[in-house]
Design a protein around this motif. Structure first.
Motif, mmCIF file in Angstrom:
data_model
loop_
_atom_site.group_PDB
_atom_site.id
_atom_site.type_symbol
_atom_site.label_atom_id
_atom_site.label_comp_id
_atom_site.label_asym_id
_atom_site.label_seq_id
_atom_site.Cartn_x
_atom_site.Cartn_y
_atom_site.Cartn_z
ATOM 1 N N ASN A 1 7.320 2.821 -0.660
ATOM 2 C CA ASN A 1 6.869 1.531 -0.143
ATOM 3 C C ASN A 1 6.926 0.456 -1.233
ATOM 4 O O ASN A 1 7.222 -0.699 -0.949
ATOM 5 C CB ASN A 1 5.434 1.653 0.389
ATOM 6 C CG ASN A 1 5.359 1.320 1.859
ATOM 7 O OD1 ASN A 1 6.360 1.416 2.566
ATOM 8 N ND2 ASN A 1 4.186 0.917 2.316
ATOM 9 N N CYS B 1 4.949 1.324 7.046
ATOM 10 C CA CYS B 1 4.873 2.493 7.939
ATOM 11 C C CYS B 1 3.925 2.313 9.119
ATOM 12 O O CYS B 1 4.209 2.747 10.228
ATOM 13 C CB CYS B 1 4.486 3.715 7.116
ATOM 14 S SG CYS B 1 5.770 4.153 5.937
ATOM 15 N N ARG C 1 9.321 6.890 9.444
ATOM 16 C CA ARG C 1 10.460 6.624 8.541
ATOM 17 C C ARG C 1 11.782 7.136 9.094
ATOM 18 O O ARG C 1 12.830 6.938 8.481
ATOM 19 C CB ARG C 1 10.200 7.270 7.183
ATOM 20 C CG ARG C 1 9.102 6.576 6.404
ATOM 21 C CD ARG C 1 9.710 5.617 5.435
ATOM 22 N NE ARG C 1 8.755 4.727 4.839
ATOM 23 C CZ ARG C 1 9.075 3.743 4.028
ATOM 24 N NH1 ARG C 1 10.329 3.518 3.700
ATOM 25 N NH2 ARG C 1 8.165 2.947 3.538
ATOM 26 N N GLN D 1 11.512 11.497 0.176
ATOM 27 C CA GLN D 1 10.394 12.353 0.596
ATOM 28 C C GLN D 1 10.666 13.799 0.241
ATOM 29 O O GLN D 1 9.752 14.599 0.110
ATOM 30 C CB GLN D 1 10.146 12.210 2.102
ATOM 31 C CG GLN D 1 9.642 10.846 2.521
ATOM 32 C CD GLN D 1 8.353 10.449 1.832
ATOM 33 O OE1 GLN D 1 7.631 11.279 1.276
ATOM 34 N NE2 GLN D 1 8.053 9.164 1.845
ATOM 35 N N PHE E 1 0.864 -1.187 0.000
ATOM 36 C CA PHE E 1 0.000 0.000 0.000
ATOM 37 C C PHE E 1 0.901 1.238 0.000
ATOM 38 O O PHE E 1 2.085 1.136 0.311
ATOM 39 C CB PHE E 1 -0.853 0.031 1.278
ATOM 40 C CG PHE E 1 -1.716 -1.189 1.458
ATOM 41 C CD1 PHE E 1 -3.076 -1.135 1.167
ATOM 42 C CD2 PHE E 1 -1.178 -2.386 1.918
ATOM 43 C CE1 PHE E 1 -3.874 -2.265 1.334
ATOM 44 C CE2 PHE E 1 -1.976 -3.508 2.082
ATOM 45 C CZ PHE E 1 -3.329 -3.448 1.793
ATOM 46 N N GLY E 2 0.315 2.416 -0.307
ATOM 47 C CA GLY E 2 1.051 3.660 -0.091
ATOM 48 C C GLY E 2 1.894 4.105 -1.264
ATOM 49 O O GLY E 2 1.566 3.831 -2.419
ATOM 50 N N VAL F 1 4.882 10.765 8.301
ATOM 51 C CA VAL F 1 6.068 10.122 7.710
ATOM 52 C C VAL F 1 7.346 10.278 8.550
ATOM 53 O O VAL F 1 8.051 9.294 8.783
ATOM 54 C CB VAL F 1 6.272 10.598 6.242
ATOM 55 C CG1 VAL F 1 7.593 10.087 5.675
ATOM 56 C CG2 VAL F 1 5.112 10.123 5.378
ATOM 57 N N THR G 1 2.486 -1.810 4.634
ATOM 58 C CA THR G 1 1.408 -0.847 4.844
ATOM 59 C C THR G 1 1.820 0.620 4.774
ATOM 60 O O THR G 1 2.999 0.962 4.868
ATOM 61 C CB THR G 1 0.811 -1.076 6.240
ATOM 62 O OG1 THR G 1 1.860 -0.836 7.198
ATOM 63 C CG2 THR G 1 0.282 -2.484 6.399
ATOM 64 N N CYS G 2 0.787 1.476 4.689
ATOM 65 C CA CYS G 2 0.947 2.939 4.647
ATOM 66 C C CYS G 2 0.153 3.561 5.789
ATOM 67 O O CYS G 2 -0.951 3.128 6.080
ATOM 68 C CB CYS G 2 0.410 3.450 3.317
ATOM 69 S SG CYS G 2 0.272 5.241 3.221
ATOM 70 N N ALA G 3 0.703 4.607 6.403
ATOM 71 C CA ALA G 3 0.050 5.236 7.558
ATOM 72 C C ALA G 3 -0.364 6.672 7.270
ATOM 73 O O ALA G 3 -0.769 7.389 8.181
ATOM 74 C CB ALA G 3 1.000 5.201 8.753
ATOM 75 N N VAL G 4 -0.296 7.091 6.011
ATOM 76 C CA VAL G 4 -0.384 8.526 5.743
ATOM 77 C C VAL G 4 -1.788 9.096 5.973
ATOM 78 O O VAL G 4 -1.945 10.245 6.342
ATOM 79 C CB VAL G 4 0.169 8.858 4.342
ATOM 80 C CG1 VAL G 4 -0.850 8.647 3.246
ATOM 81 C CG2 VAL G 4 0.743 10.250 4.296
HETATM 82 FE FE1 F3S Z 1 4.741 6.236 1.921
HETATM 83 FE FE2 F3S Z 1 2.544 5.894 3.298
HETATM 84 FE FE3 F3S Z 1 4.846 5.466 4.406
HETATM 85 S S1 F3S Z 1 2.849 7.385 1.788
HETATM 86 S S2 F3S Z 1 6.295 6.762 3.404
HETATM 87 S S3 F3S Z 1 3.970 4.359 2.693
HETATM 88 S S4 F3S Z 1 3.144 6.457 5.361
#
Ligand code: F3S
Ligand code: SAM
Ligand code: SF4
Length: 471
Positions: free
Chosen positions: A45, A112, A201, A232, A40-41, A197, A77-80
């Motif tokens: 990622n 993340c 990160r 980033q 995801f993300g 982030v 995973t993604c936490a954004v």
């Molecule tokens: Fe990317 Fe989501 Fe992490 S946008 S840096 S995967 S919080």
């Protein structure tokens, strides 16, 4: 400078031993295991997912997209935004069924979200079928962590590993096609007030120019033709050293071959005329710029801790266009930051109109626990934010459609990357400006550059037909 630590060759060699140990485990049983990596993300990622897949391949795994066939399921995973997290928890819930049918299955949560203490605690308490949790800091020791799960048949939580490392030489299993991702730096020090982030990160750290150059050389030699440098905030690459991002681009440009180099994301605070000049003079840098502005209002930009103004952003766009006339631009935007008024959201819409982006990636603000903005008063109801968001989309869609319609009748150079599934326009391609093109032509063109005459468009893409072959 900072406390970046390079993972040593001895440490990596130990991980390769763990890879062999896991491989032998399955070989002894005469089995060929399968793994599913679900990413995801953002592209960072995706690049991490390719490293994880590389390690899994070394451990003897084949790959599947069906969780019922997988011996190991890895959710990267993604936490954004909250929505991204909810989807992952939904997927985790669904995996209780596959694990019931196959109790030997290993379920791992990484990326993340896994770096957030509140998430790993929730998984520990409420998702007992999850065997392994590890964040981006521990990615390089995935073989050891997986081995531990197999060895003790118990749960492993490794989300509080040492932050701020760089590991060179990890195996990588890249996606098919002509596009490749190269992380040139990790982490972020900007602490935009809405953003998770930097917390997941870690501190910003750059790979050496030598390591980046070696990877790009390898990719060009292997036939990749569209290479994206990832960070980033790529504009702060090499901070404190004598090689900044523009110098890195110039250095990579010397690698011979027919290919494009892109990069993302740029931060307007650190983007410079030097960068635009270097792009303009470069043979391989694609003439395209993704420059997120987030908001067009100076009070909101200040509250976001972006450290530039609307006027500065516009001056950067003017400078970039003076070096590269007609430069296709894209950006990221947030609507509904805490306390944003209708007039302030209007400034974002007017900035989008004033610049004229080919595409905008638009988000409604999502509070992220632990960030500064999450504790700011946020009186505007969700429906009102949605209304402002829809207005932005309406304005932007009209602009995107018009900018794409302007290609009609022109012949453009594209990189052909695959099949579209649309019988009238069976091939897909990208222009130098990263515009998606579907066109009629010979499938033998896939993997190379071609000329396409544009005959139509949608809001987001172009249609066309193959023109005379490249000479
Ligand atoms: Fe990317 Fe989501 Fe992490 S946008 S840096 S995967 S919080
Ligand atoms: N580092 C890049 C930059 O500064 O442009 C982008 C990183 S972020 C992974 C991608 C995009 O997600 C951001 O540009 C921002 O528009 C959006 N984003 C980040 N945090 C968000 C939040 N809390 N709510 C909504 N959108 C968010
Ligand atoms: Fe998040 Fe800002 Fe860093 Fe981008 S620059 S990753 S938006 S903190």
């Amino acid at each position: 400078m900072n406390a970046t630590r390079q993972i040593t060759e001895a440490e990596l060699s130990r991980q390769r031993e763990y890879e062999s140990a896991v491989r032998r485990l399955f070989e002894a049983r005469g089995e060929r295991p399968a793994a599913m990596v679900d990413t995801f993300g953002c592209q960072q990622n995706v690049a991490d997912g390719e490293r994880l897949a590389g390690m899994l391949k070394n451990m003897g795994f084949a790959f599947t997209q069906d969780p019922r066939e997988a011996d190991v399921v890895l959710l990267n995973t993604c936490a954004v935004r909250e929505h991204a997290e909810q989807r992952v928890f939904g997927n985790l819930g669904a995996l209780t069924h596959t694990k019931r049918d196959n109790p030997a299955q290993i379920i791992a949560l990484c990326g993340c979200m896994a770096q957030e203490p509140r998430v790993s605690e929730r998984v520990k308490q409420s998702y007992p079928h999850v065997d392994l949790v590890f964040g981006p800091h521990a990615l390089w020791k995935f073989p050891e962590l997986l081995w531990k799960v197999y060895e003790k048949r118990g749960r492993v939580f490794a989300a509080d590993d040492e932050p701020g490392t760089i590991a060179e030489g990890l195996p990588v299993e890249r996606g098919k096609g002509v596009r490749a991702w190269v992380s040139i730096m990790y982490g972020c020090d900007n602490f935009c007030s809405y953003c998770i982030v930097p917390y997941v990160r870690g501190r910003e750290r750059s790979r050496s120019p030598e390591a980046v150059e070696a990877e790009v050389r390898e990719l060009v030699a292997a036939g990749y033709k569209d290479i994206t440098l990832l960070g980033q905030n790529v504009n702060s690459y090499g901070r404190g050293t004598d090689c900044d991002f523009a110098d890195l681009l110039a250095r990579l440009d010397k690698i011979p071959g027919e290919y494009w180099i892109r990069f993302m994301s740029s931060h307007p605070r650190d983007a410079s005329e030097k960068l635009f000049r270097t792009m303009a003079e470069s043979e391989h840098a694609a003439r395209q710029l993704h420059l997120p502005f987030q908001s067009g209002n100076n009070r909101i930009l200040r509250e976001m801790n972006r450290r530039y103004t609307r006027e500065h952003y516009l001056s950067l766009i003017a400078a970039a266009r003076s070096f590269m006339p007609g430069l296709p631009l894209t950006s990221d935007v947030i609507i509904g930051f805490p306390g944003e008024t209708e007039a302030e959201a209007g400034d974002t819409i007017s900035l989008a109109e004033e610049v004229g982006f080919h595409a905008l990636f638009t988000f409604i603000y999502s509070p992220r626990p632990g960030t500064k903005a999450a504790s700011m008063p946020d009186p505007v109801p969700r429906e009102e934010k949605q209304r402002r968001f829809d207005k932005l989309l309406e304005v932007q869609n009209a602009r995107s459609t018009a900018l794409h319609a302007a290609y009609i009748g022109k012949t453009v150079r594209v990189l052909v990357d695959g099949l579209s599934g649309d019988s009238a326009h069976p091939l897909t391609a990208r222009t130098e400006g990263n515009r998606l093109v579907r066109f009629a032509g010979d499938p033998a063109l896939i993997g190379g550059f071609a000329n396409v005459t544009i005959t139509g468009n949608t809001t987001w893409s172009l249609y066309g037909e193959a023109a005379q072959p490249e000479t």
